[in-house]
Design an enzyme around this catalytic site. Sequence first.
Site, PDB file in Angstrom:
ATOM      1  NE  ARG A 227      -2.734  -1.065   3.590  1.00  0.00           N
ATOM      2  CZ  ARG A 227      -3.023  -2.337   3.955  1.00  0.00           C
ATOM      3  NH1 ARG A 227      -3.533  -3.121   3.174  1.00  0.00           N
ATOM      4  NH2 ARG A 227      -2.500  -2.555   5.052  1.00  0.00           N
ATOM      5  CG  PHE A 243      -8.775 -10.236  -7.431  1.00  0.00           C
ATOM      6  CD1 PHE A 243      -9.624 -11.161  -7.512  1.00  0.00           C
ATOM      7  CD2 PHE A 243      -7.945 -10.062  -8.649  1.00  0.00           C
ATOM      8  CE1 PHE A 243      -9.757 -12.009  -8.560  1.00  0.00           C
ATOM      9  CE2 PHE A 243      -7.888 -11.015  -9.525  1.00  0.00           C
ATOM     10  CZ  PHE A 243      -8.551 -11.976  -9.528  1.00  0.00           C
ATOM     11  CG  ASP A 265     -13.725  -7.619  -4.438  1.00  0.00           C
ATOM     12  OD1 ASP A 265     -12.596  -7.993  -4.133  1.00  0.00           O
ATOM     13  OD2 ASP A 265     -14.627  -8.492  -4.106  1.00  0.00           O
ATOM     14  CG  ASN A 292     -15.647 -13.627 -12.428  1.00  0.00           C
ATOM     15  OD1 ASN A 292     -14.311 -13.499 -12.365  1.00  0.00           O
ATOM     16  ND2 ASN A 292     -15.986 -14.613 -12.243  1.00  0.00           N
ATOM     17  CG  ASP A 313      -3.838  -8.537  -3.293  1.00  0.00           C
ATOM     18  OD1 ASP A 313      -3.312  -9.560  -3.041  1.00  0.00           O
ATOM     19  OD2 ASP A 313      -4.385  -7.923  -2.163  1.00  0.00           O
ATOM     20  CB  CYS A 353      -1.718 -14.405  -0.542  1.00  0.00           C
ATOM     21  SG  CYS A 353      -3.382 -14.662  -1.011  1.00  0.00           S
TER      22      CYS A 353
HETATM   23  N1  SAH Z   1      -6.343  -6.319  -2.439  1.00  0.00           N
HETATM   24  C1  SAH Z   1      -7.391  -6.508  -1.505  1.00  0.00           C
HETATM   25  C2  SAH Z   1      -7.461  -8.034  -0.967  1.00  0.00           C
HETATM   26  C3  SAH Z   1      -7.934  -8.921  -2.006  1.00  0.00           C
HETATM   27  S1  SAH Z   1      -8.496 -10.263  -1.341  1.00  0.00           S
HETATM   28  C4  SAH Z   1      -6.630  -5.831  -0.216  1.00  0.00           C
HETATM   29  O1  SAH Z   1      -5.622  -5.253  -0.238  1.00  0.00           O
HETATM   30  O2  SAH Z   1      -7.282  -5.565   0.974  1.00  0.00           O
HETATM   31  C5  SAH Z   1      -9.357 -11.113  -2.626  1.00  0.00           C
HETATM   32  C6  SAH Z   1     -10.475 -10.296  -3.011  1.00  0.00           C
HETATM   33  O3  SAH Z   1     -10.968 -10.901  -4.190  1.00  0.00           O
HETATM   34  C7  SAH Z   1     -11.777 -10.622  -2.014  1.00  0.00           C
HETATM   35  O4  SAH Z   1     -12.266  -9.182  -1.833  1.00  0.00           O
HETATM   36  C8  SAH Z   1     -12.825 -11.286  -3.012  1.00  0.00           C
HETATM   37  O5  SAH Z   1     -13.897 -11.020  -2.699  1.00  0.00           O
HETATM   38  C9  SAH Z   1     -12.342 -11.047  -4.397  1.00  0.00           C
HETATM   39  N2  SAH Z   1     -12.637 -11.905  -5.642  1.00  0.00           N
HETATM   40  C10 SAH Z   1     -12.302 -13.342  -5.357  1.00  0.00           C
HETATM   41  N3  SAH Z   1     -12.288 -13.746  -6.577  1.00  0.00           N
HETATM   42  C11 SAH Z   1     -12.913 -13.011  -7.471  1.00  0.00           C
HETATM   43  C12 SAH Z   1     -13.339 -12.617  -8.789  1.00  0.00           C
HETATM   44  N4  SAH Z   1     -13.191 -14.153  -9.495  1.00  0.00           N
HETATM   45  N5  SAH Z   1     -13.656 -11.688  -9.325  1.00  0.00           N
HETATM   46  C13 SAH Z   1     -13.849 -10.733  -8.431  1.00  0.00           C
HETATM   47  N6  SAH Z   1     -13.258 -10.551  -6.969  1.00  0.00           N
HETATM   48  C14 SAH Z   1     -12.977 -11.799  -6.675  1.00  0.00           C
END
Ligand code: SAH
Length: 410
Positions: A227, A243, A265, A292, A313, A353
Amino acid sequence: MQRRDRIPHPQQPRPAPIPDGSVVQLNARATSLWRRGQAWYYADDLVGPVAGAALVRVYDFEGRACGLGFTSVTSKLALRACGTWREGPLPDRIEFFAARLLAAIERRAGQLGPEDGARLVHGEADDLPGLVIDRYGPVLVLQTTAPFVEASLDAIVPLLVDRLGAEAVVARNDVAVRKLEGLPQEVRLLHGKRIEQVVIVEDGLRHLVEPFTGHKTGFYLDQRPARALVRELAKGKRVLDLFSYQGGFSLSALKGGAQSALAIDQSERALQLAQQGAEQNGLTGLQTERANVFDFLRGLREGDRQFDLIVLDPPAFAKSKRELGGALRGYRDLNRQALRLLAPYGWLVTCSCSHHMSLPAFEDTARQSAAGLPFKVALHQRLGAGSDHPVWLSMPESEYLKTLLLRRMD
Ligand code: SAH
């Protein structure tokens, strides 16, 4: 006493007697693993069976006391190493946890301010395997994945309240790995009042955290270094946050002067919190889209849109070694699509991760993603989780979060 009678090599000095007889002995192979810093042992690494969930003194194959461990009979993990201890009687639970918690807190002294979110205990790396504790202002959220730790919550919670003055202690024990230990899935208030939402402040930026319902223990504390990096790079940039969850990266980018941030997301709630976060911080330029990510990227036509800074991410694609092949393809395709969306000299912050993906494997995946593109890609920086998530040199798999800073070079 019975078990100590099985210690081979009677010519070796015998360990001092231990009053309650809680002893485990490593076999020859496990002894050398212990010396190299291995944290986890299976039943066949030990001489004789373990009994129940207990704190035990561990002896090596030559009969030398080498440290302490937690035992378990419910999963394959019969013994988890939990550091060394002075000679003499085995500590009782309160003495043991008080010492370990204090050491973990001291290790982080001066690193983070009181309003910051912080990981106070990071399992094995703090000699407390099976215990994670995150602090969000007055709320402590913990996760227990070892039966001995679970059975010791009555000792741990009062210590936390006493030492840290927590207003609430919450157990976020809804992690799948607990099933392996036969522990129930539950979210429970262990102490104090139910606080649904707290604000943490990271470098002057306010983030909303929901301890009972948020992901993990409420927030992705581990991404703090990334960040900060995004904030540093963001000035004047068009940012795409894939994401995004609650938009931790988007808000950091806007705080750093980004022109715009588009957070994608699949979770409506996460995007609502991202919008609330922008309002609370007086930031403009945030757009959110519930989608998605795979569909969103597929829907963009070549040359449609470009971004100067993209954060990628995704959740852990490889939940086990078996899934690694598919996960590698997933990471490769996503990264390739993200690279294609970069404007000239644009930046890609890409993360994995997954415990099962090593840093070299992740770099190799990124390399494959960049192959054949009409521009070169530079690897600028490697990052991991923040210093409140220490990584043991002897346990490379504990370095689960890998982040690469890539740049499109024209
Ligand atoms: N970047 C964020 C953490 C991401 S965690 C941070 O720093 O706070 C992963 C995220 O991906 C979650 O919020 C989950 O809702 C989302 N997610 C998982 N699969 C997904 C998909 N296929 N499309 C969109 N979002 C997705």
